[in-house]
Design an enzyme around this catalytic site. Structure first.
Site: not given
Ligand code: ACO
Length: 436
Positions: A313, A371
């Site tokens: 998140h 979720d």
């Molecule tokens: N699985 C694997 N790796 C992940 C995940 C994941 N679900 N989420 C983040 N990471 C990793 C990224 O690759 C990144 O790694 P790095 O630092 O080595 O490059 C690090 O964790 C940080 O993640 P970001 O994507 O930069 O974080 P951001 O805050 O931009 O994204 C997000 C947050 C979009 C929610 C992301 O965690 C994601 O895509 N999660 C999966 C989708 C999801 O469940 N979304 C629901 C959000 S809650 C809602 O809308 C109710």
């Protein structure tokens, strides 16, 4: 917004004069540096794609402390609201700032209940869609189309128009979502029933048919109500910011909420519950729990493009408090339906356990979000996977409209107009086509 005692001073290494920037304090949470006059004073913009460090507005609705895993609606912890209040009380709280007493609740609920029907013409509009259209495609269209039905409430600058459109949107969303479902199933639409609760009525419109009455199961009704409460608002997330930006042009509330629905659809946002369940089903098909290790290796491999959906998140870097409540509801629903041994729930638990102990997730502070469990609950209730994000949109409508109304009422409100760092070609002349 209170001016802090200190100021921020911005200095430049090229000898340009430094400038002082005011700092404001909220009631809780990080202070903000006011950069509104930065361009006028320095000719420079700030650069913050993804709004990693930018407060786009002041708001008194929802507060999140991502490090503590805290979520408050108008100051009330989500844990208390989810266990002591229902969705109608939560809507009243978000819209008007206070929890209703019994008589205010009855009045509000009655207002919402008496606006649940949609114009009969709406069903002909639906017929234009293919039967296999995604419910979010249909919902985006239907919500936008409401502005064509309610000409008496499209003036966003009129508080009465805003109020009645808020009630109409909250009341009609379940009807529209259920219509989208019935259309795809090829079943007749079911009219709302006024004696049922908000969640109970939605279940009735979804699962009743003209041939057979539908008896609302109180455990399912309660679970759905909790899903609505947990998703009702979440401060300046992508879809809410979309609603605010769209509404900032003065467009009508229905159009602004339709923009929110469109934004919510994405798998990084509201589409995550659908994506999460699809992921669980895919792992199950690959061999279930035995394949979890292999799947996790893919998730950790940056080149695979695979993410653990329902994890991570932007704001919660400790845990998502909604996920805990949702996990509780998940257990209750599965027990009530005799599905305690549901393989997808077991798979989700196994994935969660591995992820919470794995350094990849621990070091990146990735925890289950709401979720991760909401999809399993909805699936157990009998809601098709493709409808999950529409249920989220239904619940979030109150948050969107509360935030929209707050923005319009803010004396500092302006049309949203971000600037850019231009990296394209500088001015050049068009050559005649024969010389290009
Ligand atoms: N699985 C694997 N790796 C992940 C995940 C994941 N679900 N989420 C983040 N990471 C990793 C990224 O690759 C990144 O790694 P790095 O630092 O080595 O490059 C690090 O964790 C940080 O993640 P970001 O994507 O930069 O974080 P951001 O805050 O931009 O994204 C997000 C947050 C979009 C929610 C992301 O965690 C994601 O895509 N999660 C999966 C989708 C999801 O469940 N979304 C629901 C959000 S809650 C809602 O809308 C109710």
């Amino acid at each position: 917004m209170k001016l802090a005692d200190n100021k921020a001073t911005l200095s430049f290494s090229n000898g340009s004069p430094s400038i002082d920037l005011p700092v404001y304090q909220g009631s809780v949470g990080p202070d903000v540096v006011d950069i509104r006059k930065l361009y006028a004073q320095t000719g420079m913009f700030t650069y913050d794609p993804g709004f990693m460090s930018t407060a786009s507005c002041q708001s008194a609705i929802t507060y999140i402390d991502g490090d503590k895993g805290e979520l408050l609606y108008r100051g009330y912890p989500i844990e208390q609201l989810a266990t002591q209040c229902d969705f109608m009380e939560t809507c009243h709280l978000l819209l008007y700032g206070n929890l209703p007493d019994a008589s205010a609740k009855a009045k509000f609920t009655s207002r919402v209940t008496h606006h649940t029907m949609v114009n009969e013409q709406m069903q002909f509009f639906l017929r234009g869609f293919r039967r296999d259209a995604h419910p979010m495609a249909i919902l985006t269209g239907l919500v936008g189309a409401l502005s064509a039905f309610y000409h008496d409430s499209t003036d966003i600058s009129n508080p009465e128009h805003r109020d009645i459109s808020a009630i109409r949107l909250i009341a009609k969303m379940p009807t529209l979502v259920a219509m989208a479902y019935k259309y795809s199933a090829g079943q007749p639409y079911m009219y709302p029933k006024n004696h049922l609760s908000y969640a109970g009525n939605f279940l009735h419109m979804m699962f009743a048919t003209p041939c057979e009455d539908y008896v609302v199961n109180p455990v399912i009704e309660h679970a759905l109500d909790r899903i609505f409460v947990l998703h009702a608002d979440h401060e300046q997330n992508a879809s809410t910011s979309t609603v605010r930006l769209c509404g900032s042009s003065g467009t009508n509330p229905f159009a602004a909420i339709a923009a929110g629905v469109a934004c919510l659809w994405g798998p990084a946002h509201g589409g995550a519950n659908e994506a999460c369940l699809t992921m669980l089903e895919d792992i199950q098909k690959m061999g279930g729990i035995a394949k979890v290790g292999h799947f996790m290796e893919q998730v950790k491999d940056k080149n695979s493009g695979v993410k653990l959906m329902g994890f991570g998140h932007r704001v919660y870097k400790n845990y998502d408090p909604r996920a805990k409540l949702m996990q509780e509801t998940c257990k209750e629903v599965l027990a009530a339906l005799g599905l305690e041994n549901d393989p997808l729930f077991k798979l989700a638990m196994a994935l969660e356990k591995i992820a919470l102990e794995d350094d990849y997730f621990v070091s990146r502070k990735l925890y289950p979000n709401v979720d991760f469990y909401s999809g399993i609950v909805q699936r157990a209730i009998g809601i098709p996977v493709s409808l999950f994000t529409a249920i989220f949109a239904l619940a979030r409508t109150v948050g969107w409209i509360a935030q929209l109304n707050e923005m319009i009422g803010d004396p500092e409100y302006k049309i949203g107009r971000p600037r850019q760092l231009f990296t394209g070609s500088v001015e050049r002349d068009v050559l005649p086509i024969s010389q290009r």
